[in-house]
Design an enzyme around this catalytic site. Structure first.
Site, PDB file in Angstrom:
ATOM      1  N   ASP A 117       0.852  -1.191   0.000  1.00  0.00           N
ATOM      2  CA  ASP A 117       0.000   0.000   0.000  1.00  0.00           C
ATOM      3  C   ASP A 117       0.890   1.244   0.000  1.00  0.00           C
ATOM      4  O   ASP A 117       1.910   1.306   0.683  1.00  0.00           O
ATOM      5  CB  ASP A 117      -0.894  -0.017   1.238  1.00  0.00           C
ATOM      6  CG  ASP A 117      -2.028   0.989   1.157  1.00  0.00           C
ATOM      7  OD1 ASP A 117      -3.191   0.559   1.097  1.00  0.00           O
ATOM      8  OD2 ASP A 117      -1.748   2.209   1.176  1.00  0.00           O
ATOM      9  N   HIS A 135     -10.531  -4.693  -2.957  1.00  0.00           N
ATOM     10  CA  HIS A 135      -9.183  -5.018  -2.491  1.00  0.00           C
ATOM     11  C   HIS A 135      -9.255  -5.429  -1.039  1.00  0.00           C
ATOM     12  O   HIS A 135     -10.048  -4.908  -0.274  1.00  0.00           O
ATOM     13  CB  HIS A 135      -8.222  -3.836  -2.669  1.00  0.00           C
ATOM     14  CG  HIS A 135      -8.770  -2.538  -2.175  1.00  0.00           C
ATOM     15  ND1 HIS A 135      -9.714  -1.824  -2.874  1.00  0.00           N
ATOM     16  CD2 HIS A 135      -8.530  -1.841  -1.045  1.00  0.00           C
ATOM     17  CE1 HIS A 135     -10.033  -0.728  -2.209  1.00  0.00           C
ATOM     18  NE2 HIS A 135      -9.334  -0.714  -1.083  1.00  0.00           N
ATOM     19  N   HIS A 156      -7.058  -5.640   2.390  1.00  0.00           N
ATOM     20  CA  HIS A 156      -5.844  -5.181   3.063  1.00  0.00           C
ATOM     21  C   HIS A 156      -5.291  -6.325   3.910  1.00  0.00           C
ATOM     22  O   HIS A 156      -6.053  -7.001   4.614  1.00  0.00           O
ATOM     23  CB  HIS A 156      -6.155  -4.020   4.013  1.00  0.00           C
ATOM     24  CG  HIS A 156      -6.712  -2.793   3.353  1.00  0.00           C
ATOM     25  ND1 HIS A 156      -5.958  -1.658   3.149  1.00  0.00           N
ATOM     26  CD2 HIS A 156      -7.950  -2.508   2.871  1.00  0.00           C
ATOM     27  CE1 HIS A 156      -6.723  -0.731   2.575  1.00  0.00           C
ATOM     28  NE2 HIS A 156      -7.934  -1.225   2.389  1.00  0.00           N
TER      29      HIS A 156
HETATM   30  P1  DGP Z   1      -9.591   1.663   0.824  1.00  0.00           P
HETATM   31  O1  DGP Z   1      -9.606   2.869   1.741  1.00  0.00           O
HETATM   32  O2  DGP Z   1      -9.966   0.407   1.548  1.00  0.00           O
HETATM   33  O3  DGP Z   1     -10.361   1.880  -0.449  1.00  0.00           O
HETATM   34  O4  DGP Z   1      -8.067   1.468   0.451  1.00  0.00           O
HETATM   35  C1  DGP Z   1      -7.454   1.991  -0.683  1.00  0.00           C
HETATM   36  C2  DGP Z   1      -5.972   1.864  -0.466  1.00  0.00           C
HETATM   37  O5  DGP Z   1      -5.327   1.987  -1.706  1.00  0.00           O
HETATM   38  C3  DGP Z   1      -5.375   2.922   0.455  1.00  0.00           C
HETATM   39  O6  DGP Z   1      -4.870   2.307   1.630  1.00  0.00           O
HETATM   40  C4  DGP Z   1      -4.246   3.532  -0.352  1.00  0.00           C
HETATM   41  C5  DGP Z   1      -4.068   2.569  -1.512  1.00  0.00           C
HETATM   42  N1  DGP Z   1      -3.696   3.188  -2.755  1.00  0.00           N
HETATM   43  C6  DGP Z   1      -4.409   4.137  -3.423  1.00  0.00           C
HETATM   44  N2  DGP Z   1      -3.768   4.477  -4.561  1.00  0.00           N
HETATM   45  C7  DGP Z   1      -2.640   3.718  -4.606  1.00  0.00           C
HETATM   46  C8  DGP Z   1      -1.576   3.621  -5.535  1.00  0.00           C
HETATM   47  O7  DGP Z   1      -1.525   4.284  -6.577  1.00  0.00           O
HETATM   48  N3  DGP Z   1      -0.579   2.730  -5.248  1.00  0.00           N
HETATM   49  C9  DGP Z   1      -0.608   1.966  -4.110  1.00  0.00           C
HETATM   50  N4  DGP Z   1       0.425   1.130  -3.919  1.00  0.00           N
HETATM   51  N5  DGP Z   1      -1.599   2.026  -3.215  1.00  0.00           N
HETATM   52  C10 DGP Z   1      -2.601   2.900  -3.457  1.00  0.00           C
END
Ligand code: DGP
Length: 112
Positions: A28, A98, A100
């Site tokens: 993340d 997704h 976590h």
């Molecule tokens: P949620 O809040 O459950 O929808 O989690 C979305 C997650 O996605 C958040 O923890 C940050 C992650 N995230 C968003 N954009 C990117 C990205 O471009 N790259 C990565 N590695 N993570 C991302």
């Protein structure tokens, strides 16, 4: 394309730690724990509330793969948490399902 589809297509860089033809896992960008990866299906399901019976095997394989990913990241013994945020109150921010995987520190319960 969703952000996560772009990561799968290597259009946006990410530290990918696991990949199959159906799903992949990567660190993340905004980690909430020392270990924080997202396990994401390549096929877009917007959120868990929109999954159908046809998605059951894919989701099951993602859940089972979390064990191997936790082992690879060194948190299998110390413990880890799997979280799926669904909708505004849960803080869902990317409309591409997704899961976590969080670990590497004690995780409080109940979550905030
Ligand atoms: P949620 O809040 O459950 O929808 O989690 C979305 C997650 O996605 C958040 O923890 C940050 C992650 N995230 C968003 N954009 C990117 C990205 O471009 N790259 C990565 N590695 N993570 C991302």
């Amino acid at each position: 394309m969703t952000i996560f589809e772009k990561i799968a297509a290597r259009e946006i860089p990410a530290k990918i730690v696991h990949e199959t033809d159906e799903f992949f896992a990567f660190h993340d960008v905004n980690p909430q724990a020392p270990t924080h990866v997202l396990i994401v299906p390549k096929r877009v399901i917007p959120r868990i509330a929109e999954a159908s019976a046809a998605d059951s095997e894919l989701l099951g394989r993602m859940l089972v793969a979390s064990r191997e990913i936790a082992q690879k990241l060194g948190v299998a013994e110390s413990g880890y948490r799997l979280v799926i945020n669904n909708g505004p109150d849960a803080g869902e921010s990317v409309p591409h399902l997704h899961m976590h995987l969080l670990g590497g520190r004690h995780l409080a319960w109940p979550p905030g």
